[in-house]
Design a protein around this motif. Sequence first.
Motif, PDB file in Angstrom:
ATOM      1  N   GLY A  42       0.836  -1.196   0.000  1.00 30.19           N
ATOM      2  CA  GLY A  42       0.000   0.000   0.000  1.00 30.19           C
ATOM      3  C   GLY A  42       0.867   1.241   0.000  1.00 30.19           C
ATOM      4  N   GLU A  43       0.267   2.372  -0.274  1.00 36.76           N
ATOM      5  CA  GLU A  43       1.005   3.633  -0.277  1.00 36.76           C
ATOM      6  C   GLU A  43       0.324   4.657   0.615  1.00 36.76           C
ATOM      7  N   HIS A  44       1.141   5.435   1.289  1.00 35.00           N
ATOM      8  CA  HIS A  44       0.659   6.528   2.121  1.00 35.00           C
ATOM      9  C   HIS A  44       1.497   7.755   1.770  1.00 35.00           C
ATOM     10  N   ILE A  45       0.863   8.784   1.246  1.00 33.11           N
ATOM     11  CA  ILE A  45       1.577   9.994   0.819  1.00 33.11           C
ATOM     12  C   ILE A  45       1.502  11.045   1.914  1.00 33.11           C
ATOM     13  N   ASP A  47       2.753  15.079   3.224  1.00 34.10           N
ATOM     14  CA  ASP A  47       3.028  16.411   2.696  1.00 34.10           C
ATOM     15  C   ASP A  47       4.482  16.794   2.980  1.00 34.10           C
ATOM     16  N   LYS A  48       5.251  16.952   1.926  1.00 34.95           N
ATOM     17  CA  LYS A  48       6.667  17.271   2.099  1.00 34.95           C
ATOM     18  C   LYS A  48       6.865  18.631   2.761  1.00 34.95           C
ATOM     19  N   ALA A  49       5.937  19.559   2.499  1.00 31.16           N
ATOM     20  CA  ALA A  49       6.061  20.904   3.065  1.00 31.16           C
ATOM     21  C   ALA A  49       5.986  20.885   4.591  1.00 31.16           C
ATOM     22  N   LYS A  50       5.304  19.874   5.149  1.00 32.94           N
ATOM     23  CA  LYS A  50       5.157  19.781   6.591  1.00 32.94           C
ATOM     24  C   LYS A  50       6.201  18.857   7.220  1.00 32.94           C
ATOM     25  N   ALA A  51       7.032  18.268   6.389  1.00 32.41           N
ATOM     26  CA  ALA A  51       8.009  17.298   6.878  1.00 32.41           C
ATOM     27  C   ALA A  51       9.255  17.988   7.418  1.00 32.41           C
ATOM     28  N   GLY A  52       9.928  17.311   8.328  1.00 33.19           N
ATOM     29  CA  GLY A  52      11.178  17.823   8.858  1.00 33.19           C
ATOM     30  C   GLY A  52      12.363  17.172   8.177  1.00 33.19           C
ATOM     31  N   ASN A  53      13.504  17.207   8.836  1.00 33.20           N
ATOM     32  CA  ASN A  53      14.724  16.637   8.250  1.00 33.20           C
ATOM     33  C   ASN A  53      14.801  15.127   8.381  1.00 33.20           C
ATOM     34  N   VAL A  54      13.995  14.558   9.275  1.00 32.67           N
ATOM     35  CA  VAL A  54      13.994  13.108   9.456  1.00 32.67           C
ATOM     36  C   VAL A  54      12.562  12.617   9.589  1.00 32.67           C
ATOM     37  N   PHE A  55      12.366  11.342   9.288  1.00 30.92           N
ATOM     38  CA  PHE A  55      11.073  10.717   9.530  1.00 30.92           C
ATOM     39  C   PHE A  55      10.983  10.408  11.026  1.00 30.92           C
ATOM     40  N   ASN A  56       9.996  10.963  11.698  1.00 34.61           N
ATOM     41  CA  ASN A  56       9.828  10.683  13.127  1.00 34.61           C
ATOM     42  C   ASN A  56       8.406  10.210  13.402  1.00 34.61           C
ATOM     43  N   PHE A  57       8.118   9.930  14.668  1.00 31.98           N
ATOM     44  CA  PHE A  57       6.811   9.372  15.017  1.00 31.98           C
ATOM     45  C   PHE A  57       5.674  10.316  14.649  1.00 31.98           C
ATOM     46  N   VAL A  58       5.849  11.608  14.914  1.00 30.10           N
ATOM     47  CA  VAL A  58       4.787  12.575  14.625  1.00 30.10           C
ATOM     48  C   VAL A  58       4.450  12.568  13.137  1.00 30.10           C
ATOM     49  N   MET A  59       5.485  12.575  12.300  1.00 31.32           N
ATOM     50  CA  MET A  59       5.274  12.580  10.862  1.00 31.32           C
ATOM     51  C   MET A  59       4.633  11.277  10.378  1.00 31.32           C
ATOM     52  N   LEU A  60       5.025  10.184  11.003  1.00 35.14           N
ATOM     53  CA  LEU A  60       4.577   8.872  10.545  1.00 35.14           C
ATOM     54  C   LEU A  60       3.310   8.377  11.239  1.00 35.14           C
ATOM     55  N   GLU A  65      -1.290   4.616  11.914  1.00 33.73           N
ATOM     56  CA  GLU A  65      -2.715   4.381  12.153  1.00 33.73           C
ATOM     57  C   GLU A  65      -3.339   3.616  10.988  1.00 33.73           C
ATOM     58  N   GLN A  66      -2.948   3.975   9.759  1.00 29.62           N
ATOM     59  CA  GLN A  66      -3.450   3.250   8.592  1.00 29.62           C
ATOM     60  C   GLN A  66      -2.961   1.807   8.610  1.00 29.62           C
ATOM     61  N   ALA A  67      -1.682   1.620   8.916  1.00 30.31           N
ATOM     62  CA  ALA A  67      -1.116   0.274   8.952  1.00 30.31           C
ATOM     63  C   ALA A  67      -1.816  -0.585   9.999  1.00 30.31           C
ATOM     64  N   SER A  69      -4.972  -0.185  11.211  1.00 27.11           N
ATOM     65  CA  SER A  69      -6.365  -0.464  10.857  1.00 27.11           C
ATOM     66  C   SER A  69      -6.486  -1.389   9.654  1.00 27.11           C
ATOM     67  N   GLU A  70      -5.501  -1.363   8.758  1.00 22.29           N
ATOM     68  CA  GLU A  70      -5.601  -2.147   7.520  1.00 22.29           C
ATOM     69  C   GLU A  70      -4.744  -3.415   7.542  1.00 22.29           C
ATOM     70  N   GLY A  71      -4.105  -3.686   8.664  1.00 20.80           N
ATOM     71  CA  GLY A  71      -3.412  -4.957   8.820  1.00 20.80           C
ATOM     72  C   GLY A  71      -2.047  -5.077   8.168  1.00 20.80           C
ATOM     73  N   TYR A  72      -1.345  -3.958   7.983  1.00 18.47           N
ATOM     74  CA  TYR A  72       0.023  -4.029   7.456  1.00 18.47           C
ATOM     75  C   TYR A  72       0.967  -4.436   8.590  1.00 18.47           C
ATOM     76  N   ASN A  73       2.021  -5.162   8.255  1.00 24.71           N
ATOM     77  CA  ASN A  73       2.978  -5.595   9.266  1.00 24.71           C
ATOM     78  C   ASN A  73       4.277  -4.800   9.252  1.00 24.71           C
ATOM     79  N   LEU A  74       4.498  -4.036   8.195  1.00 23.51           N
ATOM     80  CA  LEU A  74       5.745  -3.281   8.063  1.00 23.51           C
ATOM     81  C   LEU A  74       5.473  -1.959   7.358  1.00 23.51           C
ATOM     82  N   VAL A  75       6.034  -0.884   7.899  1.00 27.59           N
ATOM     83  CA  VAL A  75       5.936   0.440   7.276  1.00 27.59           C
ATOM     84  C   VAL A  75       7.339   0.881   6.884  1.00 27.59           C
TER      85      VAL A  75
END
Length: 347
Positions: A42-45, A47-60, A65-67, A69-75
């Motif tokens: 699956g894909e989750h897009i 907003d780059k404008a709201k992103a920081g220098n690293v992927f963190n919990f707040v951003m992800l 939450e999608q993973a 509810s939809e049963g994904y095992n890895l993000v």
Amino acid sequence: MSLELESQQDQPITFQNKVLLVAFEKQTSLVKKLGKVADQVGEHIIDKAKAGNVFNFVMLKPAIEQATSEGYNLVIAVDPEADRIALVVKKGIEGAFMVLNAHQVSAVLLQEWIKSGEYEGLHLIKSILMSDLLDVVARKGRVETIDQVIESGELKSAFQAAQATVSDKPLAGFNIDQQVMHSALGFEEIVVQIAELEARQGAIEKNTYDALMEVYFYNGFYKEKAVGLDLSLEIHKKQLNKFLSEVKRSPKFLEEIFSVSAVTDFNKGVKKNILTDKVYDHPIKGSNILKIETVEGVSITLVPSADKLTYYISVRESVNSPERFEMANKALDQEIFKLVSFLNKQI
């Protein structure tokens, strides 16, 4: 109990590798490649404008939450333009999601590349701010390491320069800002390898979290934390300079809280073994960075800038089970808090 129910319980649970890819825009090519090793992609897009220098919990968080509810095992979060990768894994097959930091992702990848046996003569270039765990894994895997001061977003240029010095040997690279590179693998190939690891682990009722635990079991659990201290006032800058000078001159005053074993002055390019009083040349010179190492396995790297001091703290504990890891994780949080409190009082 009916024979039909007994038959259902005897049947093994078939693992379904469901991967959620997070990116700033559609990754058509990567999704197609992931589809060859994952049962569902699956894909989750975001907003780059709201992103920081690293992927963190707040951003992800929305992706997690999608993973959930939809049963994904890895993000897997990716920024191909910047060579950045972040992972969110389950703590065990049925556990809650956990965001791995750059140190953890790097340790898992390095261990997998070593175990594969496909990269003979592998060299590793990494930021001096990366976990000491990588040095341990590299040493055991007979990987030559190249430590450098690498600014955020600058791994590619450092990587290219290092390639010229290692001849035709394979080269891997990690930076503190989640940048990952490998001379024998394209960015998408690295991401596919991560999904393949999850699939292999799933086949034996484990996952990527268990692969991380394996790294910790064999090499020790290293916990890292970066703490920033404001230096906007001139009095704070003077106090910092006094503290750094004292550490370089006579670091034994720090023994109120730990036993110093070595101090590396990256500005002068020297490392002093406090236990023997011997001074060694260090290949990195000209960077205003100081690293303190202790007998207890603690390391503190102090990185001052114009109006801020950041210290990168690493503490270590031995673990041999997921339960022991959870206990050690909480205990090391307390140890880091004590170190931060002590340092703040000194500066």
